[in-house]
Write a protein that holds these residues in place. Structure first.
Motif, PDB file in Angstrom:
ATOM      1  N   PRO A 110       2.812  15.644  -9.409  1.00 49.01           N
ATOM      2  CA  PRO A 110       3.806  14.564  -9.331  1.00 49.01           C
ATOM      3  C   PRO A 110       3.285  13.321  -8.624  1.00 49.01           C
ATOM      4  CG  PRO A 110       4.794  16.685  -8.775  1.00 49.01           C
ATOM      5  CD  PRO A 110       3.306  16.891  -8.824  1.00 49.01           C
ATOM      6  N   GLU A 111       2.253  13.468  -7.793  1.00 51.00           N
ATOM      7  CA  GLU A 111       1.736  12.340  -7.030  1.00 51.00           C
ATOM      8  C   GLU A 111       0.554  11.644  -7.689  1.00 51.00           C
ATOM      9  OE1 GLU A 111       0.924  14.430  -3.419  1.00 51.00           O
ATOM     10  OE2 GLU A 111       2.845  13.834  -2.527  1.00 51.00           O
ATOM     11  N   LEU A 112       0.148  12.137  -8.859  1.00 47.71           N
ATOM     12  CA  LEU A 112      -1.015  11.556  -9.531  1.00 47.71           C
ATOM     13  C   LEU A 112      -0.774  10.102  -9.922  1.00 47.71           C
ATOM     14  CD1 LEU A 112      -2.295  14.440 -11.874  1.00 47.71           C
ATOM     15  CD2 LEU A 112      -3.457  13.446  -9.893  1.00 47.71           C
ATOM     16  N   GLY A 113       0.504   9.752 -10.213  1.00 46.33           N
ATOM     17  CA  GLY A 113       0.809   8.402 -10.630  1.00 46.33           C
ATOM     18  C   GLY A 113       0.586   7.388  -9.533  1.00 46.33           C
ATOM     19  N   GLN A 114       0.561   7.826  -8.285  1.00 48.00           N
ATOM     20  CA  GLN A 114       0.364   6.899  -7.172  1.00 48.00           C
ATOM     21  C   GLN A 114      -1.116   6.644  -6.878  1.00 48.00           C
ATOM     22  OE1 GLN A 114       2.858   7.755  -3.669  1.00 48.00           O
ATOM     23  NE2 GLN A 114       3.885   9.328  -4.869  1.00 48.00           N
ATOM     24  N   VAL A 115      -1.959   7.391  -7.571  1.00 43.92           N
ATOM     25  CA  VAL A 115      -3.403   7.254  -7.351  1.00 43.92           C
ATOM     26  C   VAL A 115      -3.978   6.299  -8.380  1.00 43.92           C
ATOM     27  CG1 VAL A 115      -5.615   8.446  -7.187  1.00 43.92           C
ATOM     28  CG2 VAL A 115      -3.510   9.586  -6.400  1.00 43.92           C
ATOM     29  N   ASP A 116      -4.594   5.238  -7.905  1.00 44.67           N
ATOM     30  CA  ASP A 116      -5.181   4.254  -8.816  1.00 44.67           C
ATOM     31  C   ASP A 116      -6.576   4.740  -9.194  1.00 44.67           C
ATOM     32  OD1 ASP A 116      -6.032   2.140 -10.238  1.00 44.67           O
ATOM     33  OD2 ASP A 116      -5.671   0.631  -8.671  1.00 44.67           O
ATOM     34  N   SER A 158       0.853  -1.203   0.000  1.00 38.05           N
ATOM     35  CA  SER A 158       0.000   0.000   0.000  1.00 38.05           C
ATOM     36  C   SER A 158       0.875   1.234   0.000  1.00 38.05           C
ATOM     37  CB  SER A 158      -0.931  -0.006   1.217  1.00 38.05           C
ATOM     38  OG  SER A 158      -0.166   0.047   2.409  1.00 38.05           O
ATOM     39  N   SER A 159       0.346   2.276  -0.655  1.00 41.02           N
ATOM     40  CA  SER A 159       1.060   3.555  -0.713  1.00 41.02           C
ATOM     41  C   SER A 159       0.076   4.658  -0.388  1.00 41.02           C
ATOM     42  CB  SER A 159       1.670   3.762  -2.097  1.00 41.02           C
ATOM     43  OG  SER A 159       2.274   5.034  -2.201  1.00 41.02           O
TER      44      SER A 159
END
Length: 229
Positions: free
Chosen positions: A223-229, A4-5
């Motif tokens: 920059p953090e959008l890639g961590q959102v599924d 999890s992130s």
């Protein structure tokens, strides 16, 4: 194993279909019938604004609308009924008199040929006939002018009538907005007004929503959008 992130951010919870009430004219709050956070039923009154001036304006606007409608009816009928009727009657009378003088002229012409009428009688008849012809032409122009004026008035009055309708509709909407009633069952989650407050056009008066249906609006850095599924 499952990884999890977490992304730390901020956001807000908001209703899906809120109903906002805003002032549409400057006035004072004369009644507040609910409190913020209260559960409200459909049709329940929340507040009332002073609408005395709007009611007076609406009464005048409705009177103007009725007057313009009457004016349009008159224009469609060819002008004022009394004027049109008089013009038509005068023209008909003049035409009848002219036709009678024409018959007399034919008769006098024949009688003069038989020496049964004098030149003076024929000349007098001709003078009367000339005047009668002129009267018919004059009255015909008067009738035509009334009809043309009625057509012009019809277009002008139609525009005034539509403007009066828009004015009445706008004032009716203002009058309705002065008495806030909930359109559905829900929660009165915002009520910034108090008794005696002065409100300006656009000021928020109340907000109602069904808080069983909400959504979360989160603000995430790019920059953090890639961590959102």
């Amino acid at each position: 194993e499952t990884l999890s992130s977490a992304v730390s951010t901020n956001g807000k919870v908001e209703p899906v279909m809120p109903r906002s009430f805003r002032a549409s004219f400057p006035t004072f709050v004369v009644r507040v019938n609910a409190v913020e956070g209260q559960q409200v039923k459909r049709g329940q009154s929340i507040f009332s604004l002073d609408d005395s001036e709007v009611q007076a304006e609406l009464a005048q606007a409705r009177a103007d609308l009725a007057a313009q409608q009457e004016a349009l009816n008159v224009a469609k009928a060819g002008g004022h009924a009394s004027q049109v009727a008089k013009a038509a009657a005068d023209l008909e009378k003049a035409q009848a008199s002219r036709d009678q003088l024409r018959r007399e002229n034919e008769s006098l012409t024949k009688l003069m040929a038989q020496k049964a009428a004098t030149r003076e009688e024929l000349d007098q008849n001709r003078m009367q006939l000339i005047q009668a012809e002129a009267d018919v032409q004059s009255l015909g122009k008067i009738k035509q002018t009334l009809e043309q004026q009625a057509q012009i008035d019809q277009g002008r009055v139609a525009l005034l009538l539509e403007h009066a309708r828009v004015t009445v509709r706008d004032l009716e909407e203002r009058l309705e907005s002065a008495h806030g009633a909930t359109p559905f069952d829900g929660t009165l989650y915002s009520l910034p007004i108090r008794l005696g407050d002065f409100v300006r056009p656009g000021d928020l008066l109340a907000e109602v929503a069904d808080l069983h249906q909400v959504r979360i609006r989160a603000f995430i850095d790019e920059p953090e959008l890639g961590q959102v599924d």
